[in-house]
Motif scaffolding. Structure first.
Motif, PDB file in Angstrom:
ATOM      1  N   THR A  26       0.798  -1.226   0.000  1.00  0.00           N
ATOM      2  CA  THR A  26       0.000   0.000   0.000  1.00  0.00           C
ATOM      3  C   THR A  26       0.832   1.280   0.000  1.00  0.00           C
ATOM      4  OG1 THR A  26      -0.232  -0.138   2.401  1.00  0.00           O
ATOM      5  CG2 THR A  26      -2.013  -1.062   1.067  1.00  0.00           C
ATOM      6  N   TYR A 115      -1.721  -7.765  -5.242  1.00  0.00           N
ATOM      7  CA  TYR A 115      -3.006  -7.151  -4.901  1.00  0.00           C
ATOM      8  C   TYR A 115      -4.018  -8.198  -4.440  1.00  0.00           C
ATOM      9  CZ  TYR A 115      -1.064  -2.921  -6.844  1.00  0.00           C
ATOM     10  OH  TYR A 115      -0.264  -1.835  -7.086  1.00  0.00           O
ATOM     11  N   LYS A 120      -7.170  -6.880  -2.519  1.00  0.00           N
ATOM     12  CA  LYS A 120      -7.582  -5.939  -3.554  1.00  0.00           C
ATOM     13  C   LYS A 120      -7.873  -6.721  -4.840  1.00  0.00           C
ATOM     14  CE  LYS A 120      -4.787  -2.273  -1.516  1.00  0.00           C
ATOM     15  NZ  LYS A 120      -5.870  -1.689  -0.785  1.00  0.00           N
ATOM     16  N   THR A 122     -10.388  -6.693  -6.955  1.00  0.00           N
ATOM     17  CA  THR A 122     -10.873  -5.958  -8.127  1.00  0.00           C
ATOM     18  C   THR A 122      -9.708  -5.408  -8.925  1.00  0.00           C
ATOM     19  OG1 THR A 122     -12.889  -5.357  -6.938  1.00  0.00           O
ATOM     20  CG2 THR A 122     -12.363  -4.067  -8.883  1.00  0.00           C
ATOM     21  N   LEU A 123      -8.723  -4.867  -8.219  1.00  0.00           N
ATOM     22  CA  LEU A 123      -7.538  -4.333  -8.882  1.00  0.00           C
ATOM     23  C   LEU A 123      -6.756  -5.453  -9.562  1.00  0.00           C
ATOM     24  CD1 LEU A 123      -5.770  -1.926  -9.550  1.00  0.00           C
ATOM     25  CD2 LEU A 123      -4.730  -2.129  -7.297  1.00  0.00           C
ATOM     26  N   GLN A 194      -8.391   2.862 -10.100  1.00  0.00           N
ATOM     27  CA  GLN A 194      -8.400   1.934  -8.948  1.00  0.00           C
ATOM     28  C   GLN A 194      -7.236   2.222  -7.997  1.00  0.00           C
ATOM     29  OE1 GLN A 194     -10.151  -1.015  -8.024  1.00  0.00           O
ATOM     30  NE2 GLN A 194     -11.778  -0.571  -9.475  1.00  0.00           N
TER      31      GLN A 194
END
Length: 197
Positions: A26, A115, A120, A122-123, A194
């Protein structure tokens, strides 16, 4: 008792390592990739990559060859000379075949995994979709090379019908390439969004 302490220590180490990994993704990976994907988007060629008038010209030439077959009226030496010129110059636009998708796809695979591991998904899916697009572009590159080789051979052989079909196939391939490049541009923008860009 020692087993409970050992289990607790192992759990704490795993949580700590995962926490460090999450922080690294992140705070380091996301900003770095945001800049990378922005640069990639900005470096994309102006769309459409293949000029529509060139594509229309190929389609019109195919119609002309169908309507007025004339390759056999040329001498074999003339057809061979023209075919050799086609082999040397009938190539896709600059940048079309020399794109290094393998390196990009390896980078995308590692990013998607990172990710996915940090929740994460979706990313990760968006990045995997980008890989599918680059694979499609690579396939179109290979198909264009094959069509160009066949086109020169059909011209040399004086096969009007096959040559007209080659022109149509090339035009269709160039249209598909334009569409895939547009998809790539949209996908890169989705990923940038995103990532918070």
């Amino acid at each position: 008792m020692n087993r409970k302490i050992l289990a607790l220590v192992i759990i704490l180490v795993v949580i700590g390592v995962y926490g460090l990994f999450y922080v690294a993704v992140t705070s380091v990976l996301i900003p770095m990739e945001l800049n990378s994907f922005k640069s990639e988007l900005n470096a994309m060629p102006q769309l459409p990559v293949n000029n529509n008038s060139t594509i229309n010209g190929m389609e019109n030439s195919a119609l002309d060859v169908d309507s007025y077959p004339s390759l056999m009226s040329m001498s074999q030496s003339q057809r061979t000379e023209m075919a050799n010129q086609m082999r040397n110059s009938n190539s896709p636009p600059s940048g079309y075949l020399n794109q290094n998708f393998t390196g990009s796809n390896n980078f995308y695979a590692i990013s998607a995994l990172a990710y996915e591991l940090t929740g994460k998904g979706t990313l990760a899916t968006e990045i995997n979709n980008l890989t599918n697009i680059t694979n499609n572009l690579s396939s179109l590159n290979n198909e264009t090379t094959t069509i160009n080789q066949k086109s020169a051979k059909d011209f040399e052989n004086g096969d009007d019908k096959a040559y007209a079909n080659d022109l149509r196939s090339t035009a269709n391939n160039l249209k598909q390439y334009n569409n895939a490049m547009n998809d790539q541009k949209i996908q890169l923008q989705n990923i940038i969004n995103q990532l918070g860009g």
